[in-house]
Design an enzyme around this catalytic site. Structure first.
Site, PDB file in Angstrom:
ATOM      1  N   CYS A 153       0.857  -1.194   0.000  1.00  0.00           N
ATOM      2  CA  CYS A 153       0.000   0.000   0.000  1.00  0.00           C
ATOM      3  C   CYS A 153       0.888   1.239   0.000  1.00  0.00           C
ATOM      4  CB  CYS A 153      -0.888   0.018   1.242  1.00  0.00           C
ATOM      5  SG  CYS A 153      -1.704  -1.557   1.578  1.00  0.00           S
TER       6      CYS A 153
HETATM    7  N1  GLN Z   1      -0.893  -6.852   3.874  1.00  0.00           N
HETATM    8  C1  GLN Z   1      -1.715  -5.672   3.961  1.00  0.00           C
HETATM    9  C2  GLN Z   1      -3.062  -5.862   3.290  1.00  0.00           C
HETATM   10  O1  GLN Z   1      -3.352  -6.866   2.722  1.00  0.00           O
HETATM   11  C3  GLN Z   1      -1.018  -4.473   3.383  1.00  0.00           C
HETATM   12  C4  GLN Z   1      -0.821  -4.644   1.921  1.00  0.00           C
HETATM   13  C5  GLN Z   1       0.053  -3.649   1.308  1.00  0.00           C
HETATM   14  O2  GLN Z   1       0.907  -3.003   1.931  1.00  0.00           O
HETATM   15  N2  GLN Z   1      -0.126  -3.561   0.044  1.00  0.00           N
HETATM   16  O3  GLN Z   1      -3.841  -4.952   3.324  1.00  0.00           O
END
Ligand code: GLN
Length: 227
Positions: free
Chosen positions: A2
């Site tokens: 994210c």
């Molecule tokens: N693992 C977390 C989620 O699934 C964060 C994912 C991310 O950083 N893209 O939301």
């Protein structure tokens, strides 16, 4: 991964931080520039800010670019401490508003860029969702934010493939870790921005090296090694 952004400084509008910049979180939701894992961040978003001591949140499981209301309200949301994120869900994780950062314990707002094996984390009854980030947030809250560096090191040792970029703030303090993904800092005359990637091409953006902790307070920005 994210993308997240934090602000600590004078009160500014949420829209000036995430919607108006040329490469702010809104643009990063469909066209991030530095993202190494995932192409876009379409699985939700969250905006958190402090209203006095109270953390307030607005979260969604839909893409930020399609939201019908935030652009109208965000110019009126002003705060001296903001934590916002756009989400690219890890495979197998739920897509629901409660899985979008920021998470809270009532005092702190926390966002996580990355992935962690939930099996290395203690079972928590206070996690807001079954998403790894929510369980990690509950663990970090339980350990206490003064122990953030130790918490990240210990989880990173238990799961060597984890990526643990944390961003957390309580209105007067903002902390972030760099562990497997990017983080940049912008010192402005009116405050400090921490962001997964710069929201514009201002020459004052600086990259924080991997495996470091950043602490922002009224006294300034302190960067220390984690490993
Ligand atoms: N693992 C977390 C989620 O699934 C964060 C994912 C991310 O950083 N893209 O939301």
């Amino acid at each position: 991964m994210c993308r997240h952004l934090g602000w600590l400084g004078d009160p500014v509008s949420v829209s000036s931080l995430i919607l108006e910049p040329a490469n702010g979180l809104l643009v990063q939701s469909y066209s991030p520039r530095r993202q190494k894992h995932g192409l876009l961040n379409a699985d939700g978003w969250g905006v958190g800010f402090f209203d006095g001591a109270a953390p307030r949140r607005w979260r969604s499981a839909a893409p930020l670019w399609g939201d019908a209301s935030l652009a109208s309200v965000a110019p009126a949301l002003r705060s001296g401490c903001v934590v916002a994120a756009v989400r690219s869900a890890t495979v197998g994780m739920p897509i629901e508003p409660s899985a979008s950062a920021p998470f809270t314990d009532g005092a702190w707002l926390l966002s996580h860029n990355g992935v962690v094996d939930r099996a290395v984390l203690p079972v928590s009854r206070s996690a807001e969702s079954t998403v790894d980030s929510a369980i990690l947030a509950a663990h970090i809250f339980a350990e206490g934010l003064d122990n953030l560096a130790d918490s990240v090191r210990t989880v990173g040792e238990a799961d060597p493939s984890a990526r643990l970029n944390i961003l957390v703030a309580n209105g007067s303090r903002m902390l972030a870790t760099v562990w497997g993904d990017t983080l940049s800092v912008l010192r402005r005359p009116d405050g400090v921005v921490l962001a997964s990637e710069p929201y514009d091409d201002h020459p004052d953006w600086q990259d924080i090296p991997d495996r470091h902790l950043v602490e922002v307070t009224a006294a300034g920005v302190e960067v220390t090694a984690l490993a």
